[in-house]
Motif scaffolding. Sequence first.
Motif, short mmCIF file in Angstrom:
data_model
loop_
_atom_site.label_atom_id
_atom_site.label_comp_id
_atom_site.label_asym_id
_atom_site.label_seq_id
_atom_site.Cartn_x
_atom_site.Cartn_y
_atom_site.Cartn_z
N LEU A 151 0.82 -1.21 0.00
CA LEU A 151 0.00 0.00 0.00
C LEU A 151 0.86 1.27 0.00
O LEU A 151 0.53 2.25 -0.66
N LEU A 152 1.96 1.24 0.75
CA LEU A 152 2.76 2.46 0.91
C LEU A 152 3.83 2.62 -0.15
O LEU A 152 4.24 3.75 -0.44
N ASN A 153 4.30 1.50 -0.75
CA ASN A 153 5.49 1.60 -1.60
C ASN A 153 5.31 1.16 -3.03
O ASN A 153 6.19 1.41 -3.86
N ASP A 154 4.20 0.48 -3.36
CA ASP A 154 4.01 0.06 -4.75
C ASP A 154 3.89 1.29 -5.65
O ASP A 154 3.13 2.22 -5.38
N GLU A 155 4.68 1.31 -6.73
CA GLU A 155 4.74 2.49 -7.61
C GLU A 155 3.39 2.84 -8.20
O GLU A 155 3.02 4.02 -8.29
N ASP A 156 2.63 1.83 -8.64
CA ASP A 156 1.32 2.10 -9.25
C ASP A 156 0.34 2.68 -8.23
O ASP A 156 -0.48 3.53 -8.56
N LEU A 157 0.42 2.22 -6.98
CA LEU A 157 -0.53 2.66 -5.97
C LEU A 157 -0.19 4.02 -5.39
O LEU A 157 -0.99 4.60 -4.65
N LYS A 158 0.99 4.53 -5.70
CA LYS A 158 1.37 5.85 -5.17
C LYS A 158 0.49 6.97 -5.75
O LYS A 158 0.40 8.05 -5.18
N GLU A 159 -0.15 6.70 -6.89
CA GLU A 159 -1.05 7.69 -7.48
C GLU A 159 -2.38 7.78 -6.74
O GLU A 159 -3.14 8.71 -6.95
N TYR A 160 -2.65 6.81 -5.88
CA TYR A 160 -3.97 6.72 -5.25
C TYR A 160 -4.03 7.45 -3.92
O TYR A 160 -3.07 7.43 -3.14
N GLN A 161 -5.17 8.07 -3.67
CA GLN A 161 -5.47 8.59 -2.34
C GLN A 161 -6.06 7.41 -1.56
O GLN A 161 -7.14 6.91 -1.88
N LYS A 162 -5.36 6.96 -0.55
CA LYS A 162 -5.75 5.75 0.17
C LYS A 162 -6.61 6.11 1.38
O LYS A 162 -6.30 7.04 2.12
N ILE A 163 -7.67 5.34 1.56
CA ILE A 163 -8.58 5.54 2.69
C ILE A 163 -8.71 4.18 3.37
O ILE A 163 -9.35 3.27 2.84
N ILE A 164 -8.07 4.04 4.52
CA ILE A 164 -7.98 2.75 5.20
C ILE A 164 -8.78 2.81 6.49
O ILE A 164 -8.56 3.67 7.35
N LEU A 165 -9.74 1.89 6.63
CA LEU A 165 -10.66 1.87 7.76
C LEU A 165 -10.47 0.56 8.52
O LEU A 165 -10.39 -0.51 7.91
N THR A 166 -10.38 0.63 9.83
CA THR A 166 -10.18 -0.59 10.61
C THR A 166 -10.81 -0.48 11.99
O THR A 166 -10.89 0.62 12.56
N HIS A 167 -11.27 -1.61 12.52
CA HIS A 167 -11.73 -1.64 13.91
C HIS A 167 -10.69 -2.32 14.80
O HIS A 167 -10.89 -2.48 16.00
N ASP A 168 -9.56 -2.72 14.19
CA ASP A 168 -8.49 -3.43 14.88
C ASP A 168 -7.48 -2.42 15.42
O ASP A 168 -6.72 -1.83 14.65
N ARG A 169 -7.49 -2.21 16.73
CA ARG A 169 -6.59 -1.22 17.32
C ARG A 169 -5.12 -1.57 17.08
O ARG A 169 -4.28 -0.70 16.87
N GLY A 170 -4.78 -2.86 17.09
CA GLY A 170 -3.40 -3.28 16.83
C GLY A 170 -2.95 -2.88 15.44
O GLY A 170 -1.84 -2.37 15.25
N PHE A 171 -3.81 -3.12 14.44
CA PHE A 171 -3.46 -2.74 13.07
C PHE A 171 -3.37 -1.22 12.94
O PHE A 171 -2.51 -0.69 12.24
N PHE A 172 -4.27 -0.53 13.62
CA PHE A 172 -4.25 0.94 13.60
C PHE A 172 -2.91 1.45 14.15
O PHE A 172 -2.27 2.32 13.54
N ASN A 173 -2.46 0.89 15.27
CA ASN A 173 -1.18 1.30 15.84
C ASN A 173 -0.02 0.94 14.93
O ASN A 173 0.97 1.68 14.83
N LEU A 174 -0.14 -0.19 14.26
CA LEU A 174 0.88 -0.61 13.30
C LEU A 174 0.99 0.39 12.15
O LEU A 174 2.10 0.79 11.76
N MET A 175 -0.14 0.82 11.64
CA MET A 175 -0.14 1.81 10.57
C MET A 175 0.46 3.13 11.04
O MET A 175 1.21 3.79 10.31
N LEU A 176 0.15 3.52 12.27
CA LEU A 176 0.70 4.77 12.81
C LEU A 176 2.21 4.75 12.80
O LEU A 176 2.87 5.77 12.56
N GLN A 177 2.79 3.57 13.09
CA GLN A 177 4.24 3.45 13.12
C GLN A 177 4.84 3.51 11.72
O GLN A 177 5.97 3.97 11.54
N LYS A 178 4.09 3.07 10.72
CA LYS A 178 4.64 2.91 9.37
C LYS A 178 4.45 4.13 8.47
O LYS A 178 5.25 4.37 7.57
#
Length: 612
Positions: A331-358
């Motif tokens: 999601l963060l590094n694929d060249e083709d996906l860099k053109e996209y405005q990404k909207i990521i929704l989650t109810h998983d607090r662990g994954f949310f914290n993981l994304m915050l770190q990345k």
Amino acid sequence: MKRINSIKLKNFKFFYDEETLKFNKKNILVYGENGSGKSSLYWALYTFLQSSFKDDEGVKKYFDKENSQNLINKFVDDLQKDDAFIELELIDTNLQKTTTYKISKNIINTNKKEDTQIKKANLTSDFINYRLLSKIYDFKNSQDIDLWSFFEDYILDFIVFTESEYENLANFWEYLKKGLEKINNRYPTITSSIYKDFQSQITKFNEKMENLLNEISRNTNKLLQNAFKENIEIKFSYKKATYNDFLPNSKKRNHKTLPPKINIEVTFFDEKIDKPHTFLNEARLTAIALSIRFAILKNRLIRDDVLKILVLDDLLISLDMSKRFEVIDILLNDEDLKEYQKIILTHDRGFFNLMLQKINQFEWKIFEFYNKKENGIEKQCIKEYKDNLTKARELFENQDFDTSANYLRKEAESILKKFLDPNLKYINREFQNLEELIRRVKNELDNEFINKFNRVFKFTKKENEDLIFIYEKELLEKIDTDFENDNNLDPNQKGKLRGLKKKLFDFTKEYYEIKKVELEIFNELKKIKDRVLNPASHNSEAPLFKKEIEEAIELIHRLKEFLKDKKTKREIKPTQVNCSQNREVENSFPNWTSNIVIEPKEIIKNIRNTNS
């Protein structure tokens, strides 16, 4: 480049009354409890883009309280139900020009022929949730995976078909699956031009589908092997659509168009798997499904300057932590996906914290969704996420020094953990305490300089399995002598010694510059640890002073900037402490000094000891 600048929702699904989310052209990360409106945002964006393919009546039904298919919030009164809408403000980031689009019962401007922005956005954007993803492999044990229905329902609409009067494969298939109608109560004969032309259209459709599947399988396998690091290869087996086949055990024909079949053949470690959905675990099946979806998205790319969004809702429920890293990396590094405005929704607090770190938080807006009850009615409660350092600053401005200090401690721990655990393998486990974190980070920084020293001055190659050193032991001993006038050394040896001397100088200079800053930060950190960053100290009679907190905020900011692009080169596991133990860390702070003295002779001694 086009981006969503804001979205305004009123009385749509869970959203009660009017709510505006300012995206500010950024990617979006949302943590939301179940039932907080997170999925309503997903469906609002989906409904909005899909409206570009519908006529006005097909859009109005979602906002008409009399229509059974309406998507109006069930708790609003009848008068408010007449005022439900979705409104998007798009911004051209090059021209800094905004355009507003709206869908409601009375206003629809997303489907007009003179403005195709939303239509183009719909063609190149994608919406993926776990339920949709599972359709790729959710089949009974007795069944083979057949993806035709999945392609017909979710993919063909977005495959542009320029070689026909039909604008996409979905419309083309709608025409073909009806078959030929009777003329004067008789079907056209197989020798008629109408029949031959229809069969040629069936052939064209099959060719288009086969080319599409070949391209998707190629990109899928790239993702599986390069991104997911899986020894898996897939191949689509395409059984062609047909028209007017013979009926079973008969010479009569069916006068029908029969749909194709799209089966998946999977090879796992060079072994063919007949029914992958019964053999592979859910994590691998999800990796295959994700790779297929991303490959389809790559095939749909429109290079025009249009809005491109990728909306993901609770996508990674079945993935373990290592696979989540791989998806985030795509999601963060694929060249083709860099053109996209990404909207990521989650109810998983662990994954949310993981994304915050990345993520780079300058490129993302982060929201937290909750629900609240007012007068017996559930409503959305949306807060913009703030990191601990921001919260500490705001509390400091409000003179709440104790709470500000607590958030500073949390931020310091987060910064140090990220350095020690850059791949977040232990994100759900705790290091023992702040003192241990500081000590271990300091030790790792010191070890990294030792390792760098060895890399620079040790050896470079292997010859007959023996390590060959750049600088022989005898030659190294000449470094602190007047080697330029030593007649026992040849020009080549003197050149090596000049190179070594320059490396020593450069290394010493770099060491001084970096260590000076490092020692200043860690010495200050040592000073404030017990006074400011220790929750127990806040209960003492001595109050925290404004100046102490102000200096601590600045220090934590400096620590964050200093470690921003650094990480440990080796795995640092959290200390395992038995729950019955209650002991202090054995090694407390070393006696660091800010007086940096580097003796070249000591460096040479280290080199000699290493080589000997």
